[in-house]
Motif scaffolding. Sequence first.
Motif, PDB file in Angstrom:
ATOM      1  N   SER A   1      44.823  14.851  31.295  1.00  0.00           N
ATOM      2  CA  SER A   1      43.782  14.580  32.295  1.00  0.00           C
ATOM      3  C   SER A   1      43.792  15.667  33.373  1.00  0.00           C
ATOM      4  O   SER A   1      44.800  16.337  33.594  1.00  0.00           O
ATOM      5  CB  SER A   1      44.013  13.207  32.944  1.00  0.00           C
ATOM      6  N   THR A   2      42.671  15.812  34.034  1.00  0.00           N
ATOM      7  CA  THR A   2      42.578  16.683  35.212  1.00  0.00           C
ATOM      8  C   THR A   2      43.108  15.907  36.414  1.00  0.00           C
ATOM      9  O   THR A   2      42.753  14.741  36.610  1.00  0.00           O
ATOM     10  CB  THR A   2      41.119  17.104  35.448  1.00  0.00           C
ATOM     11  N   ILE A   3      43.970  16.546  37.205  1.00  0.00           N
ATOM     12  CA  ILE A   3      44.551  15.885  38.382  1.00  0.00           C
ATOM     13  C   ILE A   3      43.844  16.373  39.645  1.00  0.00           C
ATOM     14  O   ILE A   3      43.731  17.584  39.870  1.00  0.00           O
ATOM     15  CB  ILE A   3      46.061  16.153  38.495  1.00  0.00           C
ATOM     16  N   ILE A   4      43.384  15.416  40.447  1.00  0.00           N
ATOM     17  CA  ILE A   4      42.689  15.733  41.695  1.00  0.00           C
ATOM     18  C   ILE A   4      43.423  15.075  42.851  1.00  0.00           C
ATOM     19  O   ILE A   4      43.633  13.856  42.855  1.00  0.00           O
ATOM     20  CB  ILE A   4      41.234  15.230  41.672  1.00  0.00           C
ATOM     21  N   ASP A   5      43.832  15.888  43.824  1.00  0.00           N
ATOM     22  CA  ASP A   5      44.512  15.378  45.013  1.00  0.00           C
ATOM     23  C   ASP A   5      43.464  14.918  46.023  1.00  0.00           C
ATOM     24  O   ASP A   5      42.674  15.717  46.523  1.00  0.00           O
ATOM     25  CB  ASP A   5      45.389  16.485  45.621  1.00  0.00           C
ATOM     26  N   CYS A   6      43.466  13.596  46.285  1.00  0.00           N
ATOM     27  CA  CYS A   6      42.473  13.006  47.199  1.00  0.00           C
ATOM     28  C   CYS A   6      43.124  12.519  48.489  1.00  0.00           C
ATOM     29  O   CYS A   6      42.600  11.629  49.162  1.00  0.00           O
ATOM     30  CB  CYS A   6      41.789  11.820  46.519  1.00  0.00           C
ATOM     31  N   THR A   7      44.280  13.080  48.830  1.00  0.00           N
ATOM     32  CA  THR A   7      45.029  12.542  49.974  1.00  0.00           C
ATOM     33  C   THR A   7      44.604  13.145  51.308  1.00  0.00           C
ATOM     34  O   THR A   7      45.054  12.709  52.360  1.00  0.00           O
ATOM     35  CB  THR A   7      46.543  12.771  49.786  1.00  0.00           C
ATOM     36  N   SER A   8      43.760  14.176  51.277  1.00  0.00           N
ATOM     37  CA  SER A   8      43.254  14.737  52.536  1.00  0.00           C
ATOM     38  C   SER A   8      41.740  14.920  52.412  1.00  0.00           C
ATOM     39  O   SER A   8      41.161  14.649  51.369  1.00  0.00           O
ATOM     40  CB  SER A   8      43.934  16.082  52.830  1.00  0.00           C
ATOM     41  N   ASP A   9      41.128  15.386  53.464  1.00  0.00           N
ATOM     42  CA  ASP A   9      39.668  15.575  53.448  1.00  0.00           C
ATOM     43  C   ASP A   9      39.258  16.660  52.455  1.00  0.00           C
ATOM     44  O   ASP A   9      38.154  16.656  51.938  1.00  0.00           O
ATOM     45  CB  ASP A   9      39.168  15.945  54.850  1.00  0.00           C
ATOM     46  N   GLU A  10      40.170  17.603  52.211  1.00  0.00           N
ATOM     47  CA  GLU A  10      39.895  18.706  51.279  1.00  0.00           C
ATOM     48  C   GLU A  10      40.384  18.295  49.898  1.00  0.00           C
ATOM     49  O   GLU A  10      41.584  18.299  49.641  1.00  0.00           O
ATOM     50  CB  GLU A  10      40.692  19.918  51.761  1.00  0.00           C
ATOM     51  N   LEU A  11      39.470  17.945  48.992  1.00  0.00           N
ATOM     52  CA  LEU A  11      39.870  17.569  47.634  1.00  0.00           C
ATOM     53  C   LEU A  11      40.353  18.807  46.882  1.00  0.00           C
ATOM     54  O   LEU A  11      39.766  19.875  47.006  1.00  0.00           O
ATOM     55  CB  LEU A  11      38.694  16.942  46.891  1.00  0.00           C
ATOM     56  N   GLU A  12      41.438  18.645  46.104  1.00  0.00           N
ATOM     57  CA  GLU A  12      42.023  19.805  45.433  1.00  0.00           C
ATOM     58  C   GLU A  12      42.374  19.449  43.991  1.00  0.00           C
ATOM     59  O   GLU A  12      42.998  18.426  43.719  1.00  0.00           O
ATOM     60  CB  GLU A  12      43.295  20.235  46.174  1.00  0.00           C
ATOM     61  N   ILE A  13      41.967  20.320  43.054  1.00  0.00           N
ATOM     62  CA  ILE A  13      42.374  20.161  41.653  1.00  0.00           C
ATOM     63  C   ILE A  13      43.762  20.779  41.507  1.00  0.00           C
ATOM     64  O   ILE A  13      43.940  21.980  41.704  1.00  0.00           O
ATOM     65  CB  ILE A  13      41.382  20.863  40.698  1.00  0.00           C
ATOM     66  N   THR A  14      44.755  19.940  41.170  1.00  0.00           N
ATOM     67  CA  THR A  14      46.121  20.454  41.036  1.00  0.00           C
ATOM     68  C   THR A  14      46.488  20.721  39.574  1.00  0.00           C
ATOM     69  O   THR A  14      47.484  21.353  39.302  1.00  0.00           O
ATOM     70  CB  THR A  14      47.148  19.496  41.673  1.00  0.00           C
ATOM     71  N   ARG A  15      45.699  20.188  38.645  1.00  0.00           N
ATOM     72  CA  ARG A  15      45.854  20.537  37.224  1.00  0.00           C
ATOM     73  C   ARG A  15      44.497  20.410  36.565  1.00  0.00           C
ATOM     74  O   ARG A  15      43.879  19.342  36.604  1.00  0.00           O
ATOM     75  CB  ARG A  15      46.856  19.607  36.513  1.00  0.00           C
ATOM     76  N   GLN A  16      44.039  21.493  35.963  1.00  0.00           N
ATOM     77  CA  GLN A  16      42.780  21.436  35.217  1.00  0.00           C
ATOM     78  C   GLN A  16      43.076  20.978  33.805  1.00  0.00           C
ATOM     79  O   GLN A  16      43.804  21.622  33.073  1.00  0.00           O
ATOM     80  CB  GLN A  16      42.078  22.801  35.184  1.00  0.00           C
ATOM     81  N   GLY A  17      42.563  19.810  33.431  1.00  0.00           N
ATOM     82  CA  GLY A  17      42.746  19.287  32.092  1.00  0.00           C
ATOM     83  C   GLY A  17      41.398  19.099  31.438  1.00  0.00           C
ATOM     84  O   GLY A  17      40.469  19.895  31.619  1.00  0.00           O
ATOM     85  N   LEU A  18      41.269  17.997  30.725  1.00  0.00           N
ATOM     86  CA  LEU A  18      40.051  17.737  29.948  1.00  0.00           C
ATOM     87  C   LEU A  18      38.835  17.489  30.847  1.00  0.00           C
ATOM     88  O   LEU A  18      37.733  17.892  30.533  1.00  0.00           O
ATOM     89  CB  LEU A  18      40.296  16.522  29.041  1.00  0.00           C
ATOM     90  N   GLY A  19      39.037  16.803  31.956  1.00  0.00           N
ATOM     91  CA  GLY A  19      37.894  16.413  32.800  1.00  0.00           C
ATOM     92  C   GLY A  19      37.355  17.529  33.642  1.00  0.00           C
ATOM     93  O   GLY A  19      38.100  18.316  34.227  1.00  0.00           O
ATOM     94  N   ILE A  20      36.025  17.641  33.720  1.00  0.00           N
ATOM     95  CA  ILE A  20      35.362  18.613  34.596  1.00  0.00           C
ATOM     96  C   ILE A  20      34.873  17.881  35.834  1.00  0.00           C
ATOM     97  O   ILE A  20      34.129  16.918  35.743  1.00  0.00           O
ATOM     98  CB  ILE A  20      34.168  19.284  33.876  1.00  0.00           C
ATOM     99  N   VAL A  21      35.329  18.347  36.993  1.00  0.00           N
ATOM    100  CA  VAL A  21      35.046  17.645  38.256  1.00  0.00           C
ATOM    101  C   VAL A  21      33.847  18.253  38.952  1.00  0.00           C
ATOM    102  O   VAL A  21      33.703  19.468  39.014  1.00  0.00           O
ATOM    103  CB  VAL A  21      36.251  17.737  39.208  1.00  0.00           C
ATOM    104  N   GLU A  22      33.019  17.355  39.499  1.00  0.00           N
ATOM    105  CA  GLU A  22      31.929  17.790  40.384  1.00  0.00           C
ATOM    106  C   GLU A  22      32.167  17.161  41.752  1.00  0.00           C
ATOM    107  O   GLU A  22      32.072  15.962  41.914  1.00  0.00           O
ATOM    108  CB  GLU A  22      30.583  17.323  39.814  1.00  0.00           C
ATOM    109  N   PHE A  23      32.505  18.003  42.723  1.00  0.00           N
ATOM    110  CA  PHE A  23      32.763  17.488  44.088  1.00  0.00           C
ATOM    111  C   PHE A  23      31.445  17.235  44.796  1.00  0.00           C
ATOM    112  O   PHE A  23      30.444  17.868  44.558  1.00  0.00           O
ATOM    113  CB  PHE A  23      33.612  18.490  44.883  1.00  0.00           C
TER     114      PHE A  23
END
Length: 204
Positions: free
Chosen positions: A182-204
């Motif tokens: 999976s793709t890992i997204i850090d949502c713990t602050s106001d700035e969302l960050e992809i910490t591992r690019q996996g299968l999922g493509i993220v649209e912020f």
Amino acid sequence: MLLKIYENNPNERELKKVVDVLRNGGLVIYPTDTIYGIGCDIYNAKAVEKVARIKGINLKKANLSFICYDLSHISDFTKPLNNHVFKMMKRHLPGPFTFIVNANSNVPKLFKNNKKTVGIRVPDNNIIRTLVDLLGNPILSTSVKEDDDILEYSTDPELIHEKFSDLVDIVIDGGYGGNEPSTIIDCTSDELEITRQGLGIVEF
């Protein structure tokens, strides 16, 4: 035990067998929308420790994740999500993503790292989501695959069963799995960050 369950029409009687095993502290290998996972009921500390031993994970240092049924289930375990994060999750779930969020007091201590954060998944797979729903609790999420493993065994449920049959109670055969995490997204602050690019493509 190798148990065949069809994702499009999971047999409830078979699913209840798996739930009974989970409730009794058992370990289960299950399909997701990415790699096959190995897990247990997150509230059974002994079972969580067993999974950690199998995977060679140090629980004090590990960043553990678990699977929820849907977005409202996620909110039971997180500090209030800001509107931007909530909408982004809503667009992407269920799907091949792990969201790192600030944990609240419903998350077992074993799962909280020093930052008091936790990874949460809602895979696009009927089998594991129905199991979570029937169990009433999230299920630990860690992949059966190691980085240096040959690829074939981690996608084929029968080969997974051969490798893990002495270590877990049930391997669910839900068809061939994938090899990309999976793709890992850090949502713990106001700035969302992809910490591992996996299968999922993220649209912020």
